[in-house]
Each structure stands twice: as C-alpha cells, then as structure tokens.
Design an enzyme around this catalytic site. Structure first.
Site, PDB file in Angstrom:
ATOM      1  N   GLY A  43      26.271  33.724  22.923  1.00  0.00           N
ATOM      2  CA  GLY A  43      27.310  32.618  22.750  1.00  0.00           C
ATOM      3  C   GLY A  43      26.842  31.070  22.751  1.00  0.00           C
ATOM      4  CG  ASP A 102      39.789  33.387  26.015  1.00  0.00           C
ATOM      5  OD1 ASP A 102      40.450  32.430  25.755  1.00  0.00           O
ATOM      6  OD2 ASP A 102      39.964  34.464  25.840  1.00  0.00           O
ATOM      7  CB  THR A 103      40.738  35.420  30.709  1.00  0.00           C
ATOM      8  OG1 THR A 103      39.251  35.858  30.969  1.00  0.00           O
ATOM      9  CG2 THR A 103      41.145  35.949  29.393  1.00  0.00           C
ATOM     10  N   GLY A 104      38.599  33.033  31.926  1.00  0.00           N
ATOM     11  CA  GLY A 104      37.730  32.458  32.974  1.00  0.00           C
ATOM     12  C   GLY A 104      37.152  33.648  33.717  1.00  0.00           C
ATOM     13  CG  ASP A 158      30.469  36.892  18.546  1.00  0.00           C
ATOM     14  OD1 ASP A 158      30.911  36.459  19.658  1.00  0.00           O
ATOM     15  OD2 ASP A 158      30.628  38.146  18.518  1.00  0.00           O
TER      16      ASP A 158
END
Ligand code: IMP
Ligand code: MG
Length: 176
Positions: A43, A102-104, A158
C-alpha cells in the site's frame, strides 16, 4: 451486480503538495543524519517513492510485507508477515512508511518487532490516518491527511488489490 464507484477526496496535486511539505519537515528533523526508510508493502509504495525522491538527507531503503488485512474491508487483527527486511536495522535511524493507520494493529505489531532489533531511532510516517477507528494506541510522527471513517482507495491503497494505481485518493462506494 454490485458496482463500485470511487469519489475523489484528495487530488493528485493535493497529495503531491502535502508530500513536499512532509519531506521538508523530515529533511529538517533528520539534518546531519542518514535515514533508513522502511516501506510497508504494498500500500505505501507510491507514497514511499514520492517522499523518498524529495528527501535531501542521505537515504537508504528496504521493504517489508506485513498486514492485518485479507481481501476485505475489515481487519483480521492478525499480523501476516510475508516478507522481512533484507538488512539489519541495528543502530540506524529508521522511518516506517505506511499508507494508512486504521485500527493501529498492523503498525503497533511492526513497531514492536522492529524495536527489538535495536534501531538508533524508529519513527512512523503515514500518508493517511483514520483516528476514529483506532483500537490500539500508536504514536505517529508524520501524517499526510486525516480521513473520516470511510474506506479509501488510490495512491497505493487497494480494495481487493484493485485501485492502487489511481493517481488520487478517493472513497469507495458500493452501489447496487
Ligand atoms: P490497521 O492495522 O487496522 O491500522 O490497518 C492498516 C492497514 O489496513 C493499512 O496498511 C491498509 O493496508 C489497510 N486499510 C485500512 N483502512 C483502509 C482503507 O480505508 N482503504 C484501504 N486499505 C485500508
Ligand atoms: Mg497496507
């Protein structure tokens, strides 16, 4: 059939301008040092190269493939390590370059693993941050943009391996 529509959130120009600013900050903060950049595949690869090109401090690069995601929009909560770094990082100033926090979970697991290898320093640079989704506390030193709780694609990010090559960042909408 389920249709996927991408709505532009940050244009190619906006992303590039932000990367220039981030590079300036990193150049200042690492003045007099060499920087070892760690790309978290896949990513962050677009962001990684654009950022690296604009750094003026001496740079070396390495790649790692680790994620907590399987072709879906939901975290599995497990770290999958598909490719480790080629080189040791002991005594080096390391910068982890990620696409999105995101959540980490991914970064906290990666960070813990890399800290055990005794780098001189270890910081995190992420193109995007989705703070509303955080489940694990993680310190991030450089962030490009904050995004709301929506699934985003493009500029390396993605959905089921698609859209990574979009030159901009957009939200993904699923319509019927
Ligand atoms: P975390 O472990 O939940 O922080 O997940 C981080 C990883 O999940 C990122 O490196 C991305 O690969 C993926 N991810 C999280 N949110 C998104 C999104 O909105 N679009 C695309 N990938 C995402
Ligand atoms: Mg990723």
């Amino acid at each position: 059939m389920k249709e996927e529509i991408v709505h532009e959130m940050f244009s190619e120009n906006q992303v590039e301008e932000r990367i220039v600013q981030m590079a300036e900050q990193i150049n200042k903060e690492y003045e007099g040092k060499s920087l070892h950049m760690i790309c978290i595949l896949k990513g962050s690869v677009f962001f990684f190269t654009e950022l690296a090109k604009r750094l003026t401090v001496p740079v070396t690069i390495d790649f790692m493939a680790a994620s907590s995601y399987e072709d879906s929009t939901v975290s599995t909560g497990k770290l999958q390590m598909r490719k480790d770094l080629d080189e040791p990082i002991e005594g080096r100033h390391c910068l982890i370059v990620e696409d999105i926090v995101d959540t980490g979970r991914t970064l906290s697991m990666v960070k813990k693993m890399l800290l055990a290898r005794n780098p001189a320093s270890l910081k995190i640079c992420s193109l995007l941050d989705k703070p509303s989704r955080r489940e694990v506390e993680i310190e991030t030193e450089y962030i490009g943009f904050e995004v709301p709780d929506q699934f985003v694609v493009g500029y390396g990010l993605d959905y089921a391996q698609k859209y990574r090559n979009l030159p901009y960042i957009g939200t993904l909408e699923f319509s019927k």
